[in-house]
Write a protein that holds these residues in place. Structure first.
Motif, PDB file in Angstrom:
ATOM      1  N   ASP A  43       0.150  -8.599   0.097  1.00 23.90           N
ATOM      2  CA  ASP A  43      -1.086  -7.864  -0.189  1.00 23.90           C
ATOM      3  C   ASP A  43      -2.068  -8.134   0.949  1.00 23.90           C
ATOM      4  O   ASP A  43      -2.644  -9.218   1.041  1.00 23.90           O
ATOM      5  CB  ASP A  43      -1.670  -8.308  -1.528  1.00 23.90           C
ATOM      6  CG  ASP A  43      -2.877  -7.485  -1.949  1.00 23.90           C
ATOM      7  OD1 ASP A  43      -3.308  -6.599  -1.176  1.00 23.90           O
ATOM      8  OD2 ASP A  43      -3.393  -7.737  -3.047  1.00 23.90           O
ATOM      9  N   VAL A  44      -2.208  -7.145   1.828  1.00 23.64           N
ATOM     10  CA  VAL A  44      -3.136  -7.241   2.951  1.00 23.64           C
ATOM     11  C   VAL A  44      -4.474  -6.659   2.493  1.00 23.64           C
ATOM     12  O   VAL A  44      -4.521  -5.501   2.076  1.00 23.64           O
ATOM     13  CB  VAL A  44      -2.619  -6.463   4.181  1.00 23.64           C
ATOM     14  CG1 VAL A  44      -3.619  -6.516   5.323  1.00 23.64           C
ATOM     15  CG2 VAL A  44      -1.265  -7.000   4.618  1.00 23.64           C
ATOM     16  N   PRO A  45      -5.553  -7.440   2.540  1.00 26.62           N
ATOM     17  CA  PRO A  45      -6.849  -6.913   2.107  1.00 26.62           C
ATOM     18  C   PRO A  45      -7.252  -5.663   2.896  1.00 26.62           C
ATOM     19  O   PRO A  45      -6.938  -5.543   4.086  1.00 26.62           O
ATOM     20  CB  PRO A  45      -7.815  -8.060   2.393  1.00 26.62           C
ATOM     21  CG  PRO A  45      -6.964  -9.283   2.442  1.00 26.62           C
ATOM     22  CD  PRO A  45      -5.638  -8.827   2.976  1.00 26.62           C
ATOM     23  N   GLU A  46      -7.937  -4.746   2.243  1.00 27.18           N
ATOM     24  CA  GLU A  46      -8.372  -3.510   2.902  1.00 27.18           C
ATOM     25  C   GLU A  46      -9.224  -3.795   4.127  1.00 27.18           C
ATOM     26  O   GLU A  46      -9.153  -3.082   5.117  1.00 27.18           O
ATOM     27  CB  GLU A  46      -9.148  -2.637   1.917  1.00 27.18           C
ATOM     28  CG  GLU A  46      -8.281  -2.009   0.861  1.00 27.18           C
ATOM     29  CD  GLU A  46      -9.073  -1.122  -0.068  1.00 27.18           C
ATOM     30  OE1 GLU A  46      -9.982  -0.412   0.408  1.00 27.18           O
ATOM     31  OE2 GLU A  46      -8.777  -1.141  -1.271  1.00 27.18           O
ATOM     32  N   PRO A  77       0.481   0.924   1.821  1.00 30.11           N
ATOM     33  CA  PRO A  77       0.667   1.264   3.242  1.00 30.11           C
ATOM     34  C   PRO A  77      -0.387   0.615   4.139  1.00 30.11           C
ATOM     35  O   PRO A  77      -1.515   0.356   3.696  1.00 30.11           O
ATOM     36  CB  PRO A  77       0.519   2.790   3.270  1.00 30.11           C
ATOM     37  CG  PRO A  77       0.687   3.244   1.868  1.00 30.11           C
ATOM     38  CD  PRO A  77       0.264   2.111   0.991  1.00 30.11           C
ATOM     39  N   ALA A  78      -0.008   0.364   5.378  1.00 35.19           N
ATOM     40  CA  ALA A  78      -0.949  -0.194   6.350  1.00 35.19           C
ATOM     41  C   ALA A  78      -2.152   0.732   6.484  1.00 35.19           C
ATOM     42  O   ALA A  78      -2.014   1.960   6.486  1.00 35.19           O
ATOM     43  CB  ALA A  78      -0.265  -0.359   7.703  1.00 35.19           C
ATOM     44  N   GLU A  79      -3.320   0.127   6.599  1.00 34.82           N
ATOM     45  CA  GLU A  79      -4.560   0.885   6.745  1.00 34.82           C
ATOM     46  C   GLU A  79      -5.543   0.077   7.580  1.00 34.82           C
ATOM     47  O   GLU A  79      -5.290  -1.079   7.894  1.00 34.82           O
ATOM     48  CB  GLU A  79      -5.149   1.196   5.358  1.00 34.82           C
ATOM     49  CG  GLU A  79      -5.456  -0.050   4.553  1.00 34.82           C
ATOM     50  CD  GLU A  79      -5.813   0.237   3.107  1.00 34.82           C
ATOM     51  OE1 GLU A  79      -5.795   1.411   2.700  1.00 34.82           O
ATOM     52  OE2 GLU A  79      -6.118  -0.717   2.390  1.00 34.82           O
ATOM     53  N   GLY A  80      -6.630   0.685   7.948  1.00 33.79           N
ATOM     54  CA  GLY A  80      -7.696  -0.012   8.653  1.00 33.79           C
ATOM     55  C   GLY A  80      -7.244  -0.681   9.935  1.00 33.79           C
ATOM     56  O   GLY A  80      -6.510  -0.106  10.743  1.00 33.79           O
ATOM     57  N   MET A 110      -1.836   9.338   9.418  1.00 33.90           N
ATOM     58  CA  MET A 110      -2.979  10.247   9.533  1.00 33.90           C
ATOM     59  C   MET A 110      -3.838   9.790  10.707  1.00 33.90           C
ATOM     60  O   MET A 110      -4.201   8.644  10.805  1.00 33.90           O
ATOM     61  CB  MET A 110      -3.819  10.224   8.254  1.00 33.90           C
ATOM     62  CG  MET A 110      -3.004  10.565   7.021  1.00 33.90           C
ATOM     63  SD  MET A 110      -2.307  12.193   7.077  1.00 33.90           S
ATOM     64  CE  MET A 110      -3.619  13.091   6.333  1.00 33.90           C
ATOM     65  N   GLN A 111      -4.134  10.695  11.616  1.00 41.09           N
ATOM     66  CA  GLN A 111      -4.976  10.359  12.769  1.00 41.09           C
ATOM     67  C   GLN A 111      -6.319  11.001  12.640  1.00 41.09           C
ATOM     68  O   GLN A 111      -6.476  12.050  12.185  1.00 41.09           O
ATOM     69  CB  GLN A 111      -4.312  10.827  14.059  1.00 41.09           C
ATOM     70  CG  GLN A 111      -3.079  10.032  14.408  1.00 41.09           C
ATOM     71  CD  GLN A 111      -3.368   8.738  15.115  1.00 41.09           C
ATOM     72  OE1 GLN A 111      -4.325   8.637  15.858  1.00 41.09           O
ATOM     73  NE2 GLN A 111      -2.575   7.740  14.874  1.00 41.09           N
TER      74      GLN A 111
END
Length: 111
Positions: A43-46, A77-80, A110-111
């Motif tokens: 769990d990677v924090p946002e 999914p990976a974000e930020g 998404m870009q």
């Protein structure tokens, strides 16, 4: 637990700072998660601040999980910052389906 019961997952909630300075602590957290039986879900924090050292730790952990026959995944999914670091490091270019499932949960970037 019988042979047919799935192994429970081991959730691992990471800190917000995921950089080279924290790499030793993060590596120890990953080692501890693998000491338990079951799959590991990260769990990677946002708001995480991730650099390439973190991506390298996750890639090494994925390979290690494969040798154990265990699942290793991200909770979302990976974000930020993590997604930006993946892009800057060239990890999103010509992704294999397996890499896309791991990092993006199979979704288009998404870009």
């Amino acid at each position: 637990m019988s042979v047919q019961d799935p192994m429970p997952s081991v959730p691992l909630v990471l800190p917000v700072a995921l950089t080279i300075r924290q790499s030793r602590d993060i590596a120890e957290m990953l080692r501890t998660a693998f000491e338990h039986s079951g799959d590991v879900v990260i769990d990677v924090p946002e708001a995480a601040d991730a650099d390439l050292s973190f991506i390298q730790l996750l890639e090494a952990s994925r390979r290690y999980a494969e040798t154990l026959g265990r699942s290793f995944s991200l909770s979302r999914p990976a974000e930020g910052s993590l997604l930006s670091t993946l892009a800057r490091g060239g990890f999103l270019t010509d992704m294999t389906p397996q890499n896309s499932r791991f990092w993006l949960h199979g979704k288009e970037q998404m870009q």
